[in-house]
Design a protein around this motif. Structure first.
Motif, mmCIF file in Angstrom:
data_model
loop_
_atom_site.group_PDB
_atom_site.id
_atom_site.type_symbol
_atom_site.label_atom_id
_atom_site.label_comp_id
_atom_site.label_asym_id
_atom_site.label_seq_id
_atom_site.Cartn_x
_atom_site.Cartn_y
_atom_site.Cartn_z
ATOM 1 N N SER A 140 -5.453 -8.089 12.212
ATOM 2 C CA SER A 140 -6.786 -8.544 11.802
ATOM 3 C C SER A 140 -7.185 -7.933 10.452
ATOM 4 N N LEU A 141 -6.803 -6.690 10.229
ATOM 5 C CA LEU A 141 -7.097 -6.057 8.938
ATOM 6 C C LEU A 141 -6.341 -6.743 7.810
ATOM 7 N N LEU A 142 -5.061 -7.064 8.048
ATOM 8 C CA LEU A 142 -4.264 -7.729 7.022
ATOM 9 C C LEU A 142 -4.804 -9.120 6.718
ATOM 10 N N ASN A 143 -5.255 -9.831 7.735
ATOM 11 C CA ASN A 143 -5.846 -11.157 7.511
ATOM 12 C C ASN A 143 -7.102 -11.052 6.646
ATOM 13 N N TYR A 144 -7.881 -10.011 6.889
ATOM 14 C CA TYR A 144 -9.082 -9.816 6.074
ATOM 15 C C TYR A 144 -8.696 -9.484 4.632
ATOM 16 N N ILE A 145 -7.747 -8.588 4.457
ATOM 17 C CA ILE A 145 -7.314 -8.195 3.115
ATOM 18 C C ILE A 145 -6.721 -9.382 2.370
ATOM 19 N N LEU A 146 -5.991 -10.237 3.094
ATOM 20 C CA LEU A 146 -5.386 -11.419 2.481
ATOM 21 C C LEU A 146 -6.447 -12.354 1.907
ATOM 22 N N SER A 147 -7.655 -12.334 2.481
ATOM 23 C CA SER A 147 -8.726 -13.215 2.008
ATOM 24 C C SER A 147 -9.422 -12.681 0.758
ATOM 25 N N LEU A 148 -9.129 -11.425 0.391
ATOM 26 C CA LEU A 148 -9.782 -10.818 -0.761
ATOM 27 C C LEU A 148 -9.130 -11.266 -2.066
ATOM 28 N N ASP A 149 -9.857 -11.161 -3.150
ATOM 29 C CA ASP A 149 -9.266 -11.508 -4.442
ATOM 30 C C ASP A 149 -8.313 -10.404 -4.896
ATOM 31 N N ALA A 150 -7.529 -10.696 -5.926
ATOM 32 C CA ALA A 150 -6.473 -9.785 -6.370
ATOM 33 C C ALA A 150 -7.037 -8.448 -6.851
ATOM 34 N N VAL A 151 -8.233 -8.460 -7.439
ATOM 35 C CA VAL A 151 -8.833 -7.221 -7.932
ATOM 36 C C VAL A 151 -9.119 -6.267 -6.769
ATOM 37 N N LYS A 152 -9.705 -6.801 -5.693
ATOM 38 C CA LYS A 152 -10.008 -5.965 -4.531
ATOM 39 C C LYS A 152 -8.718 -5.535 -3.834
ATOM 40 N N GLN A 153 -7.726 -6.431 -3.760
ATOM 41 C CA GLN A 153 -6.448 -6.062 -3.165
ATOM 42 C C GLN A 153 -5.805 -4.919 -3.945
ATOM 43 N N LYS A 154 -5.916 -4.961 -5.254
ATOM 44 C CA LYS A 154 -5.346 -3.889 -6.076
ATOM 45 C C LYS A 154 -6.035 -2.566 -5.779
ATOM 46 N N ASP A 155 -7.337 -2.605 -5.567
ATOM 47 C CA ASP A 155 -8.089 -1.399 -5.240
ATOM 48 C C ASP A 155 -7.598 -0.804 -3.921
ATOM 49 N N ILE A 156 -7.407 -1.668 -2.910
ATOM 50 C CA ILE A 156 -6.906 -1.207 -1.610
ATOM 51 C C ILE A 156 -5.476 -0.698 -1.750
ATOM 52 N N TYR A 157 -4.667 -1.419 -2.533
ATOM 53 C CA TYR A 157 -3.279 -1.008 -2.788
ATOM 54 C C TYR A 157 -3.220 0.398 -3.390
ATOM 55 N N GLN A 158 -4.072 0.666 -4.388
ATOM 56 C CA GLN A 158 -4.054 1.966 -5.045
ATOM 57 C C GLN A 158 -4.464 3.074 -4.082
ATOM 58 N N PHE A 159 -5.424 2.770 -3.192
ATOM 59 C CA PHE A 159 -5.832 3.749 -2.195
ATOM 60 C C PHE A 159 -4.677 4.062 -1.235
ATOM 61 N N ILE A 160 -4.039 3.015 -0.705
ATOM 62 C CA ILE A 160 -2.953 3.216 0.260
ATOM 63 C C ILE A 160 -1.751 3.869 -0.397
ATOM 64 N N GLN A 161 -1.482 3.515 -1.648
ATOM 65 C CA GLN A 161 -0.379 4.143 -2.364
ATOM 66 C C GLN A 161 -0.617 5.647 -2.495
ATOM 67 N N GLN A 162 -1.860 6.024 -2.773
ATOM 68 C CA GLN A 162 -2.207 7.433 -2.901
ATOM 69 C C GLN A 162 -2.116 8.151 -1.558
ATOM 70 N N GLU A 163 -2.558 7.488 -0.489
ATOM 71 C CA GLU A 163 -2.600 8.124 0.830
ATOM 72 C C GLU A 163 -1.246 8.113 1.537
ATOM 73 N N LEU A 164 -0.524 6.983 1.442
ATOM 74 C CA LEU A 164 0.689 6.800 2.231
ATOM 75 C C LEU A 164 1.941 6.569 1.416
ATOM 76 N N GLY A 165 1.780 6.415 0.100
ATOM 77 C CA GLY A 165 2.867 5.934 -0.737
ATOM 78 C C GLY A 165 4.190 6.606 -0.535
ATOM 79 N N ASN A 166 4.247 7.933 -0.542
ATOM 80 C CA ASN A 166 5.521 8.622 -0.400
ATOM 81 C C ASN A 166 5.710 9.214 0.986
ATOM 82 N N GLU A 167 4.615 9.621 1.630
ATOM 83 C CA GLU A 167 4.742 10.314 2.900
ATOM 84 C C GLU A 167 5.361 9.449 3.981
ATOM 85 N N VAL A 168 5.096 8.148 3.962
ATOM 86 C CA VAL A 168 5.626 7.281 4.992
ATOM 87 C C VAL A 168 7.123 7.107 4.865
ATOM 88 N N ASP A 169 7.674 7.394 3.678
ATOM 89 C CA ASP A 169 9.076 7.107 3.434
ATOM 90 C C ASP A 169 10.007 8.293 3.658
#
Length: 322
Positions: A140-169
């Motif tokens: 449900s979260l991904l469906n909501y994010i998919l409905s956002l414009d590219a600018v907002k998606q980039k904002d979420i991407y930058q947040f997740i990259q900072q929080e999870l970017g390397n640690e998950v790997d």
């Protein structure tokens, strides 16, 4: 809908996080080297503009409440258990009497919660709670994010990259092979509008040079997707240096290990089987039906064959369109 490269990264990381938590069998983000409740706190605040606070940071182990928003007046439970009993147990806690007029929200962080959104619940303290809109999961979260414009998606991407970017790997069994398969599994291989021209004569020459008879049918079926894989590799490399090279090197390694033991068609199909096994053993693999996995791996191995990563090349081999 906006399936941007930013969204693909967000999708991969959230799905991987869900898989990790489910494999652990219970919510324990500290063991995962992630800041569980704090991650979702900041994630939801950014995604929805909420003002969540971590109640456990103030009062340890508060029953039924993990996060709270005093501005919008609701409490939030973060759980790896997604059952009706779990939600009703939270709604039944006496501590909720301290929050008259508040609402209740719930996120299942490791499993699908579609069925939970269709149920009715005992709500003895009469919190505002609409299961269809107040129960969240990764989908449900991904469906909501998919409905956002590219600018907002980039904002979420930058947040997740900072929080999870390397640690998950950092887990040993993660692989770039599985990551690219997670991306390719979303492709419509029946869509032939993105095909690029390749030198079919040269590919046929390499097939003959390596005595591939049965494998020729697989190569003929999937060589047309070379241009699409090239595009996906470019997209994949936007998330980190050498990711596509790592995928191709991994396929080549399986080829080298089998070369000399078996040959010709058997070697080609052995490479496919080994790549499938490696993907299935990867912690970041989001499971799909086996026939869909085989299709995506066939495309990748044929692409590696065309790119000179596996099998011998005839003299002056050039797969590019003349």
């Amino acid at each position: 809908m906006n399936r941007s490269p930013y969204f693909n990264y967000i999708e991969e990381k959230l799905n991987l996080l869900a898989v990790r938590i489910e494999k652990r069998g219970k919510l324990n983000i500290l063991d995962l080297h992630l800041h569980s409740e704090n991650f979702y706190l900041h994630f939801f605040n950014k995604l929805f503009g909420w003002s969540l606070e971590n109640l456990n940071a103030i009062q340890q182990n508060v029953e039924a409440i993990d996060l709270i928003d005093h501005t919008k007046k609701f409490i939030f439970q973060v759980s790896s258990t997604n059952t009706k009993a779990k939600i009703e147990s939270a709604l039944d806690k006496d501590i909720l009497k301290q929050y008259p007029g508040y609402g209740f929200k719930f996120i299942s962080i490791s499993k699908d919660a579609t069925d939970l959104r269709t149920k009715t619940y005992n709500n003895p303290h009469n919190l505002t709670f609409s299961p269809s809109s107040d129960i969240f999961d990764t989908s449900s979260l991904l469906n909501y994010i998919l409905s956002l414009d590219a600018v907002k998606q980039k904002d979420i991407y930058q947040f997740i990259q900072q929080e999870l970017g390397n640690e998950v790997d950092i887990v040993k069994l993660d692989s770039n092979l599985a990551a690219i398969i997670n991306i390719l599994s979303k492709e419509d291989w029946n869509d032939l509008s993105q095909l690029n021209q390749i030198n079919s004569f040269e590919i046929e020459r390499k097939v003959s040079f390596n005595n591939l008879v049965r494998a020729k049918y697989i190569i003929d079926d999937y060589k047309i997707h070379y241009g699409r894989i090239d595009s996906k590799y470019s997209e994949f490399d936007s998330f980190g240096k050498n990711k596509s090279n790592a995928v191709l090197s991994s396929i080549r390694k399986e080829y080298i290990q089998q070369k000399g033991v078996i040959s010709d068609d058997d070697l080609f199909f052995a490479v496919i089987d080994k790549v499938i096994q490696k993907i299935q053993q990867s912690a970041n693999y989001v499971e799909i039906p086996i026939d869909e996995l085989e299709l995506s791996v066939n495309v990748l191995v044929v692409d590696a064959f065309i790119r000179c990563k596996i099998f011998e090349n005839p003299e002056n081999y050039n797969y590019a369109t003349p």
